[in-house]
Design a protein around this motif. Sequence first.
Motif, PDB file in Angstrom:
ATOM      1  N   UNK A 139     -45.998 -26.992 -21.766  1.00 17.19           N
ATOM      2  CA  UNK A 139     -45.092 -27.200 -20.739  1.00 17.19           C
ATOM      3  C   UNK A 139     -45.828 -27.295 -19.377  1.00 17.19           C
ATOM      4  N   UNK A 140     -45.648 -26.321 -18.413  1.00 14.97           N
ATOM      5  CA  UNK A 140     -46.237 -26.461 -17.207  1.00 14.97           C
ATOM      6  C   UNK A 140     -47.277 -25.096 -16.978  1.00 14.97           C
ATOM      7  N   UNK A 141     -47.970 -24.642 -17.643  1.00  7.38           N
ATOM      8  CA  UNK A 141     -48.859 -23.551 -17.556  1.00  7.38           C
ATOM      9  C   UNK A 141     -48.432 -22.436 -17.330  1.00  7.38           C
ATOM     10  N   UNK A 142     -47.076 -22.119 -17.615  1.00  9.16           N
ATOM     11  CA  UNK A 142     -46.390 -20.906 -17.547  1.00  9.16           C
ATOM     12  C   UNK A 142     -46.408 -19.871 -18.607  1.00  9.16           C
ATOM     13  N   UNK A 143     -46.026 -18.685 -18.414  1.00 13.97           N
ATOM     14  CA  UNK A 143     -45.794 -17.648 -19.476  1.00 13.97           C
ATOM     15  C   UNK A 143     -44.982 -16.663 -18.855  1.00 13.97           C
ATOM     16  N   UNK A 144     -44.288 -15.980 -20.144  1.00 19.50           N
ATOM     17  CA  UNK A 144     -43.275 -15.016 -19.904  1.00 19.50           C
ATOM     18  C   UNK A 144     -43.313 -13.784 -20.845  1.00 19.50           C
ATOM     19  N   UNK A 145     -42.438 -12.880 -20.343  1.00 19.97           N
ATOM     20  CA  UNK A 145     -42.380 -11.805 -21.438  1.00 19.97           C
ATOM     21  C   UNK A 145     -41.081 -11.499 -21.387  1.00 19.97           C
TER      22      UNK A 145
END
Length: 233
Positions: A139-145
């Motif tokens: 996607x756009x070099x993002x990350x989440x938890x």
Amino acid sequence: MGNFLFTPQSETLKKRNIKMKKQLLLTTLILTVANVHVAQASLVNYDITTVFDEPQLGNTTTFTGTFAYDASTSTISNLKGSLSESMTGPPQTLIPLNFQLSSGSDGNGGIRASVFALNTTDVFLGGGFNYATSQKTYGNSNAYVTIDFNALNPTLGATSLSQLSYGDCTAGGMMGPTCMTGHTGPMGGTMNAVPLSETITVSAVPVPAAVWLFGTALAGLGVVRRRKLTIAA
């Protein structure tokens, strides 16, 4: 004529004024401590560790962070921490997650919240961070938890491990064109990663502001006491 002589009446008046000041200081102190205590009692800081098992890699992906929770309003705030990348290391690379952009009820008596590496909820290709409906590619070099906890007692942890998930579309989190993910959906995450555990504990409580106010008030009472002794002498 220019000298002022203390009379029993003037001395009594001064003693009465000192007593009133002392009572006012005590009243102010009690009200201040009570108000600070109530404010601090409703907002509690927590430490959290959420672990995802990576069976095909033989290790884990771990989120370590903190958050504040107000049980009186069921509101979580300031969720932040770091996510380890199981495809790197040792030691594993850590991704800072500092943007809490989503929170609310999990529909099961708990609170669910998500924190991101970038200031956007767009993680997967096409936007969004829903592992069940999004195309889990770059996607756009993002990350989440996404974390979860019991609304009445956060230290009980997630109401269900199925509430927990992560997605890592940063350079170190890519498996070819696919983002690394962990969840309880069909077949689990990218490398069959699934939520393993979540531990939440109350953070060390700092010295409250009320303690410093208490010391200031005591110092004020000391001044009043010394003034009273001087007049009495």
